[in-house]
Write a protein that holds these residues in place. Structure first.
Motif, PDB file in Angstrom:
ATOM      1  N   ARG A 167      -0.759  20.810  -3.695  1.00  9.13           N
ATOM      2  CA  ARG A 167      -1.471  19.640  -3.170  1.00  9.13           C
ATOM      3  C   ARG A 167      -2.570  20.061  -2.194  1.00  9.13           C
ATOM      4  NH1 ARG A 167       2.944  16.924  -1.715  1.00  9.13           N
ATOM      5  NH2 ARG A 167       2.923  17.058   0.536  1.00  9.13           N
ATOM      6  N   THR A 168      -2.241  20.918  -1.246  1.00 11.72           N
ATOM      7  CA  THR A 168      -3.251  21.336  -0.270  1.00 11.72           C
ATOM      8  C   THR A 168      -4.355  22.157  -0.939  1.00 11.72           C
ATOM      9  OG1 THR A 168      -1.820  23.198   0.336  1.00 11.72           O
ATOM     10  CG2 THR A 168      -1.731  21.248   1.744  1.00 11.72           C
ATOM     11  N   ARG A 169      -3.981  23.000  -1.875  1.00 13.38           N
ATOM     12  CA  ARG A 169      -4.981  23.826  -2.568  1.00 13.38           C
ATOM     13  C   ARG A 169      -5.957  22.963  -3.355  1.00 13.38           C
ATOM     14  NH1 ARG A 169      -1.688  26.398  -5.326  1.00 13.38           N
ATOM     15  NH2 ARG A 169      -1.310  28.065  -3.808  1.00 13.38           N
ATOM     16  N   ASP A 170      -5.426  21.988  -4.085  1.00 14.97           N
ATOM     17  CA  ASP A 170      -6.301  21.138  -4.893  1.00 14.97           C
ATOM     18  C   ASP A 170      -7.144  20.223  -4.019  1.00 14.97           C
ATOM     19  OD1 ASP A 170      -7.119  20.072  -7.577  1.00 14.97           O
ATOM     20  OD2 ASP A 170      -6.294  18.233  -6.697  1.00 14.97           O
ATOM     21  N   ASN A 171      -6.599  19.760  -2.895  1.00 14.10           N
ATOM     22  CA  ASN A 171      -7.379  18.900  -2.007  1.00 14.10           C
ATOM     23  C   ASN A 171      -8.617  19.621  -1.490  1.00 14.10           C
ATOM     24  OD1 ASN A 171      -5.728  16.670  -2.229  1.00 14.10           O
ATOM     25  ND2 ASN A 171      -4.519  17.141  -0.406  1.00 14.10           N
TER      26      ASN A 171
ATOM     27  N   VAL B  55     -13.594  17.430   8.917  1.00 18.79           N
ATOM     28  CA  VAL B  55     -12.927  16.501   7.997  1.00 18.79           C
ATOM     29  C   VAL B  55     -11.498  17.010   7.850  1.00 18.79           C
ATOM     30  CG1 VAL B  55     -12.808  15.598   5.650  1.00 18.79           C
ATOM     31  CG2 VAL B  55     -15.038  15.883   6.769  1.00 18.79           C
ATOM     32  N   THR B  56     -10.555  16.251   8.365  1.00 18.61           N
ATOM     33  CA  THR B  56      -9.153  16.663   8.351  1.00 18.61           C
ATOM     34  C   THR B  56      -8.387  15.848   7.324  1.00 18.61           C
ATOM     35  OG1 THR B  56      -9.163  17.363  10.674  1.00 18.61           O
ATOM     36  CG2 THR B  56      -7.036  16.813   9.709  1.00 18.61           C
ATOM     37  N   VAL B  57      -7.686  16.540   6.442  1.00 23.29           N
ATOM     38  CA  VAL B  57      -6.918  15.892   5.385  1.00 23.29           C
ATOM     39  C   VAL B  57      -5.490  15.658   5.871  1.00 23.29           C
ATOM     40  CG1 VAL B  57      -6.037  16.101   3.021  1.00 23.29           C
ATOM     41  CG2 VAL B  57      -8.321  16.965   3.600  1.00 23.29           C
TER      42      VAL B  57
ATOM     43  N   ALA C 113       0.849  -1.194   0.000  1.00 28.82           N
ATOM     44  CA  ALA C 113       0.000   0.000   0.000  1.00 28.82           C
ATOM     45  C   ALA C 113       0.880   1.238   0.000  1.00 28.82           C
ATOM     46  CB  ALA C 113      -0.905  -0.008   1.222  1.00 28.82           C
ATOM     47  N   GLU C 114       0.647   2.133  -0.948  1.00 29.42           N
ATOM     48  CA  GLU C 114       1.410   3.372  -1.059  1.00 29.42           C
ATOM     49  C   GLU C 114       0.432   4.545  -1.027  1.00 29.42           C
ATOM     50  OE1 GLU C 114       4.642   3.296  -1.110  1.00 29.42           O
ATOM     51  OE2 GLU C 114       4.964   1.145  -1.522  1.00 29.42           O
ATOM     52  N   TRP C 115       0.795   5.607  -0.309  1.00 28.52           N
ATOM     53  CA  TRP C 115      -0.068   6.784  -0.245  1.00 28.52           C
ATOM     54  C   TRP C 115      -0.202   7.413  -1.628  1.00 28.52           C
ATOM     55  CZ3 TRP C 115      -2.552   5.787   3.721  1.00 28.52           C
ATOM     56  CH2 TRP C 115      -1.967   5.414   4.939  1.00 28.52           C
ATOM     57  N   ALA C 116      -1.410   7.862  -1.940  1.00 25.43           N
ATOM     58  CA  ALA C 116      -1.716   8.377  -3.269  1.00 25.43           C
ATOM     59  C   ALA C 116      -2.484   9.691  -3.144  1.00 25.43           C
ATOM     60  CB  ALA C 116      -2.559   7.365  -4.043  1.00 25.43           C
ATOM     61  N   PRO C 117      -2.466  10.542  -4.171  1.00 27.10           N
ATOM     62  CA  PRO C 117      -3.302  11.756  -4.158  1.00 27.10           C
ATOM     63  C   PRO C 117      -4.767  11.399  -3.939  1.00 27.10           C
ATOM     64  CG  PRO C 117      -1.717  11.859  -5.954  1.00 27.10           C
ATOM     65  CD  PRO C 117      -1.622  10.468  -5.389  1.00 27.10           C
ATOM     66  N   LEU C 118      -5.505  12.325  -3.343  1.00 32.73           N
ATOM     67  CA  LEU C 118      -6.911  12.055  -3.016  1.00 32.73           C
ATOM     68  C   LEU C 118      -7.705  11.618  -4.235  1.00 32.73           C
ATOM     69  CD1 LEU C 118      -8.054  14.851  -0.527  1.00 32.73           C
ATOM     70  CD2 LEU C 118      -7.071  12.604  -0.038  1.00 32.73           C
ATOM     71  N   ARG C 119      -7.450  12.232  -5.370  1.00 27.44           N
ATOM     72  CA  ARG C 119      -8.221  11.947  -6.581  1.00 27.44           C
ATOM     73  C   ARG C 119      -7.845  10.611  -7.223  1.00 27.44           C
ATOM     74  NH1 ARG C 119     -10.504  16.801  -8.943  1.00 27.44           N
ATOM     75  NH2 ARG C 119      -9.796  18.696  -7.892  1.00 27.44           N
ATOM     76  N   GLU C 120      -6.722  10.012  -6.837  1.00 26.56           N
ATOM     77  CA  GLU C 120      -6.176   8.906  -7.620  1.00 26.56           C
ATOM     78  C   GLU C 120      -6.124   7.572  -6.891  1.00 26.56           C
ATOM     79  OE1 GLU C 120      -2.379  10.048  -9.186  1.00 26.56           O
ATOM     80  OE2 GLU C 120      -3.110  12.020  -9.829  1.00 26.56           O
TER      81      GLU C 120
END
Length: 286
Positions: A266-270, A252-254, A224-231
Motif C-alpha cells: 500500500r505505501t509503495r503504490d501510494n 504532502v503527507t499520506v 463514508a469508508e476509507w478507500a485506497p487512494l486510486r479508488e
C-alpha cells in the motif's frame, strides 16, 4: 513537493521498521503520531499502533525519534499529536518538542461538534489559538489545525473564521481532501486561495460513500469508508492540479487508512501514484 507518511497509517511497524520501509521505498519523510493510546492486539490505527510515540515522556523519546529518522535519510514532516487546543500545558510541550527536533510543526486538535455550542467553542478556541500562536513564536515553530469532519473547522471557510488575523507563520492549516470529501468540501483551488499563507501542510487520503443499511423512512443509509487512494471518490489528480496552480510546493503527507492492500504494498503504490500524478500535472502546466 515532498512526500511523507503519517505513522498513524503504519500500525503494524515499529518506528524503526517504519523508517526502514519508507526509506527503502523512496519517501522523503515521516510524520510521527504522538499520543497516549490504549493497547490492542493485533495493532490498529487508533489503538496498539506500534508506530506511535506516547505523549507521556515524549521528551525522553526525542533523541530516538531524531536518530532513527535521520539515520534512515528521512525528514520529519511534523508531529501529528492529539493534544486538544485547550490543553495549553501539553501544547507547550509539543511545540518545544518540534523545535528540539527541527521539525517545524505540530498538529493540535480542535473541538468536536458535540463539545458544546458552536459559537462559544469558536470564541474559546480563538482565545486558545491566540495563546498557542504566541508560544509557537517563542519556539520558532508553527502549530497546525486540520480541516476535519465533525469538528468546528470542517472547511477552509471555517478555518478562516477561526484564524484570520493570527500570524500564519505561527498557526497554519492542514488541508485534507479525504476529510473534506466527508464534510466541508469546497473547490480545492478556491479553498487554497482563501487560505493563502495559512495553507501550511497537506494530508492525502481517500474515501468512498457506501450504502450500509436502511433508514427508518426506507431510504438508503450512506456511510463514508476509507478507500485506497486510486479508488475513492476524491479526484486526487485534480487535487494535485489545484495545488500546482496555487503554487503549493510543501509537504504532502499520506494517511491511508484503507486495508484492502497489505501495508508495504500500500505505501509503495501510494508513492508511485502520487509521483505519477505530480509529474503529470507538472508537464501539463509547463
Amino acid at each position: 513537493m515532498r512526500f511523507a507518511v503519517f505513522s498513524a497509517s503504519t500500525p503494524d511497524w515499529t518506528p524503526e521498521e517504519t523508517v526502514a520501509q519508507l526509506a527503502a521505498q523512496g519517501w522523503d519523510g515521516v510524520e510521527w503520531r504522538v499520543t497516549d493510546q490504549d493497547e490492542a492486539d493485533p495493532p490498529g490505527f487508533w489503538a496498539g499502533n506500534r508506530a506511535t510515540f506516547p505523549l507521556s515522556g515524549l521528551e525522553g523519546d526525542l533523541p530516538r525519534i531524531a536518530a532513527i529518522t535521520r539515520a534512515a535519510g528521512l525528514e520529519i514532516s511534523g508531529l501529528g499529536t492529539y493534544v486538544p487546543v485547550r490543553d495549553r500545558a501539553n501544547a507547550e510541550r509539543v511545540l518545544a518538542a518540534v523545535a528540539a527536533l527541527g521539525a517545524g510543526r505540530a498538529r493540535v486538535i480542535l473541538p468536536g461538534l458535540d463539545s458544546g455550542d458552536y459559537r462559544e467553542l469558536m470564541d474559546q478556541t480563538r482565545r486558545d489559538l491566540t495563546w498557542i500562536a504566541d508560544r509557537a513564536a517563542a519556539h520558532g515553530v508553527t502549530a497546525l489545525v486540520e480541516l476535519h469532519h465533525r469538528t468546528i473547522v470542517a472547511s477552509a471557510s471555517a478555518a478562516m473564521r477561526l484564524l484570520d488575523g493570527l500570524a500564519p507563520q505561527q498557526v497554519g492549516v492542514i488541508h485534507d481532501i479525504g476529510n473534506l470529501t466527508i464534510e466541508g468540501f469546497e473547490d480545492p483551488l478556491a479553498a487554497f486561495e482563501m487560505l493563502g499563507p495559512y495553507l501550511a501542510h497537506v494530508h492525502v487520503k481517500n474515501v468512498a460513500w457506501l450504502v450500509t443499511g436502511t433508514r427508518a423512512d426506507g431510504g438508503p443509509r450512506w456511510s463514508a469508508e476509507w478507500a485506497p487512494l486510486r479508488e475513492g471518490q476524491a479526484d486526487i489528480e485534480a487535487y494535485f492540479a489545484a495545488l500546482h496552480q496555487f503554487g503549493y510546493d510543501g509537504w504532502v503527507t499520506v494517511e491511508d487508512f484503507s486495508t484492502v492492500v497489505p501495508l508495504a504494498e500500500r505505501t509503495r503504490d501510494n508513492l508511485a501514484y502520487l509521483r505519477e500524478l505530480d509529474q503529470r500535472v507538472r508537464v501539463r502546466g509547463a
